[in-house]
Design a protein around this motif. Structure first.
Motif, mmCIF file in Angstrom:
data_model
loop_
_atom_site.group_PDB
_atom_site.id
_atom_site.type_symbol
_atom_site.label_atom_id
_atom_site.label_comp_id
_atom_site.label_asym_id
_atom_site.label_seq_id
_atom_site.Cartn_x
_atom_site.Cartn_y
_atom_site.Cartn_z
ATOM 1 N N LEU A 366 0.806 -1.221 0.000
ATOM 2 C CA LEU A 366 0.000 0.000 0.000
ATOM 3 C C LEU A 366 0.838 1.271 0.000
ATOM 4 O O LEU A 366 0.287 2.365 0.045
ATOM 5 N N LEU A 367 2.161 1.145 -0.022
ATOM 6 C CA LEU A 367 3.039 2.316 -0.020
ATOM 7 C C LEU A 367 3.908 2.323 -1.269
ATOM 8 O O LEU A 367 5.136 2.238 -1.188
ATOM 9 N N PRO A 368 3.294 2.430 -2.436
ATOM 10 C CA PRO A 368 4.108 2.346 -3.658
ATOM 11 C C PRO A 368 4.971 3.560 -3.911
ATOM 12 O O PRO A 368 5.976 3.469 -4.597
ATOM 13 N N ARG A 369 4.589 4.716 -3.378
ATOM 14 C CA ARG A 369 5.325 5.945 -3.684
ATOM 15 C C ARG A 369 6.212 6.421 -2.544
ATOM 16 O O ARG A 369 6.753 7.516 -2.599
ATOM 17 N N PHE A 370 6.338 5.611 -1.527
ATOM 18 C CA PHE A 370 7.206 5.980 -0.404
ATOM 19 C C PHE A 370 8.645 5.627 -0.759
ATOM 20 O O PHE A 370 8.979 4.479 -1.041
ATOM 21 N N THR A 371 9.531 6.610 -0.775
ATOM 22 C CA THR A 371 10.936 6.405 -1.111
ATOM 23 C C THR A 371 11.801 6.749 0.094
ATOM 24 O O THR A 371 11.952 7.929 0.437
ATOM 25 N N PRO A 372 12.335 5.756 0.793
ATOM 26 C CA PRO A 372 13.172 6.051 1.963
ATOM 27 C C PRO A 372 14.496 6.667 1.545
ATOM 28 O O PRO A 372 15.008 6.418 0.457
ATOM 29 N N ARG A 373 15.045 7.490 2.416
ATOM 30 C CA ARG A 373 16.349 8.124 2.198
ATOM 31 C C ARG A 373 17.320 7.620 3.248
ATOM 32 O O ARG A 373 16.983 7.546 4.429
ATOM 33 N N THR A 374 18.490 7.313 2.833
ATOM 34 C CA THR A 374 19.496 6.787 3.753
ATOM 35 C C THR A 374 20.398 7.909 4.246
ATOM 36 O O THR A 374 20.534 8.949 3.600
ATOM 37 N N PRO A 375 21.044 7.720 5.403
ATOM 38 C CA PRO A 375 22.023 8.717 5.877
ATOM 39 C C PRO A 375 23.175 8.848 4.888
ATOM 40 O O PRO A 375 23.463 7.924 4.115
ATOM 41 N N ARG A 376 23.831 9.988 4.945
ATOM 42 C CA ARG A 376 24.906 10.239 3.982
ATOM 43 C C ARG A 376 26.060 9.252 4.144
ATOM 44 O O ARG A 376 26.710 8.897 3.162
ATOM 45 N N TRP A 377 26.301 8.787 5.375
ATOM 46 C CA TRP A 377 27.426 7.874 5.575
ATOM 47 C C TRP A 377 27.156 6.510 4.941
ATOM 48 O O TRP A 377 28.088 5.743 4.690
ATOM 49 N N ALA A 378 25.882 6.180 4.664
ATOM 50 C CA ALA A 378 25.553 4.873 4.097
ATOM 51 C C ALA A 378 25.197 4.954 2.623
ATOM 52 O O ALA A 378 24.766 3.951 2.047
ATOM 53 N N GLU A 379 25.354 6.115 2.006
ATOM 54 C CA GLU A 379 24.940 6.266 0.609
ATOM 55 C C GLU A 379 25.770 5.420 -0.343
ATOM 56 O O GLU A 379 25.296 5.054 -1.421
#
Length: 450
Positions: A366-379
């Motif tokens: 039900l969350l097709p448009r949710f895009t998580p963002r990661t911390p910069r250290w893990a990019e």
């Protein structure tokens, strides 16, 4: 266990190393068809990945034959030779289909012949453990028909689900991992040598899929084609047939105590009958829905369309990678849930855990448009789409000529890259999906959002 892991690693390494040369061969051979209406990729991509997977299978069987403990599998059983014979036949049919697009009925006949070849060499279902009736022996014709039906259903179920980059290989890898754990437990815990071939088949199948996945993840550089999807479907079915129809449930010696205790104790006896079905539950459901959908419209059951489960995930807004991960999640939940239930069927925690994970899976749907963002250290460890920066084309690629060469139309908005414009590329051009053999990749730079 160490010899199984060694066989798995050798199979994965051979498959991985051969996939690159096979990809170049597929491009030269012209096994790179035009993009069809039901396809989700945008650029012509070479097929014939099943060639590397087949040689990985051969390498795994060859290595296992020379190991101290696994060599007994080849001495005491003819099942590895039966698997290799059926796999060679189905692989040859798949290679011809990847190149020449043979008729669906011819492929179906080839699948039945491959299953018949395995039956003739002893890889068949001899009996079935049926609740309430016990161990029911099958006649030769009953065992043959049931074996052929299971092989054909499994092959086509895996073939139907092969619609997204990395989907079929990943789902079969998850299924074979669960099957390996179950077969290994039957072999080691109960001391049943007849479960050793199924354990070996599952280990080799995992190696084939793991070796091919790095080349097949989105964006795929090569597809396994029917030569690969039918091959891994046959190996998966062979393992299920081996442990379901060859292992005698009476050898487990679980029929003791009260009737209620016997019911709980004999659950592992019936799991081999159910585990193959849970392994292909999602592909089989997709297969049944596709047949019903097409016949309801008056079409042939073999007619291609865009109504598969992975297509529907894309339509509701999920990205390509997320749709694949969701299918992975449900496959793992079904396969490992059945495996956990076979280990301890009386535990309520297993049921509650499966229900909880199912709720999480429904929330993800039900969350097709949710895009998580990661911390910069893990990019550095995640795909670019989950980073805080943006991927844009270099300024040199903004001219009409360079934009056209990079796959971006000249009238596209400024700053748009080829990933934002879903324009199919015709076959025969120098820029194919991930091609380094005949064309360079478009150079991209990453800028920080302000």
């Amino acid at each position: 266990m160490r010899e199984y892991l060694l066989t798995l690693c050798i199979t994965a390494a051979v498959t991985y190393l051969l996939t690159g040369p096979v990809r170049k061969f597929a491009i030269v051979a012209g096994a790179m068809p035009e993009i069809r209406a039901r396809d989700v990729h945008r650029e012509p991509t070479p097929r014939l990945g099943g060639i590397a997977m087949f040689f990985g299978l051969c390498a795994g069987l060859l290595v296992a034959d020379h190991l101290t403990n696994l060599s007994a599998v080849f001495e005491n059983s003819n099942e590895p030779r039966a698997l290799l014979s059926g796999a060679a036949l189905i692989w040859l049919i798949g290679v011809l289909d990847d190149k020449f697009e043979i008729d669906a009925l011819i492929k179906l006949g080839g699948q039945m012949i491959a299953a018949g070849v395995m039956v003739m060499q002893g890889l068949t279902i001899l009996w079935l453990p049926i609740p309430g009736l016990g161990n029911v022996a099958l006649t030769q014709w009953q065992g043959t028909l049931l074996t052929v039906a299971l092989v054909v259903i499994t092959i086509n179920a895996v073939n139907f689900v092969d619609g997204l980059d990395g989907l079929a290989a990943g789902m079969v890898c998850i299924a074979s991992a669960a099957f390996f754990l179950y077969a290994y437990r039957v072999w080691v815990s109960y001391g049943i040598e007849a479960a050793a071939p199924a354990t070996l088949f599952a280990a080799i199948l995992m190696g084939m899929c793991l070796g091919f996945l790095p080349h097949n993840m989105h964006p795929a550089r090569i597809f396994m084609g029917d030569s690969g999807s039918m091959l891994i479907g046959l190996v998966l079915a062979a393992g299920a047939i081996s442990i379901t129809g060859q292992v005698d449930p009476d050898a487990l010696k679980l029929f003791a105590g009260s009737e209620k205790a016997a019911v709980h104790q004999t659950v592992p006896v019936y799991i081999p009958l159910l585990l193959p079905l849970t392994i292909i539950a999602i592909p089989a459901a997709d297969l049944v829905l596709a047949i019903v959908r097409r016949t309801w419209r008056g079409q042939s059951p073999f007619a291609a369309d865009r109504g598969h489960l992975h297509h529907r995930l894309l339509e509701i807004g999920h990205s390509h990678s997320r749709a694949v991960l969701i299918m992975y999640f449900w496959s793992a939940l079904i396969a490992f849930g059945a495996l956990a239930y076979s280990v301890n069927s009386a535990s309520m925690w297993i049921v509650l855990g499966v229900v909880f994970l199912s709720a999480i899976g429904l929330v993800l749907l039900l969350l097709p448009r949710f895009t998580p963002r990661t911390p910069r250290w893990a990019e550095a460890f995640v795909p670019p789409r989950y980073r805080r920066g943006r991927v844009v084309a270099e300024p040199a690629a903004t001219t009409p000529q360079s934009a056209s060469a990079a796959g971006t139309p000249a009238d596209a908005p400024a700053g748009a890259c080829s990933e934002d414009v879903r324009t199919p590329v015709a076959a025969g051009v120098s820029r194919v999906n991930g091609a380094t053999a005949i064309g360079a990749r478009s150079r991209l730079v990453r800028t920080r959002s302000r």
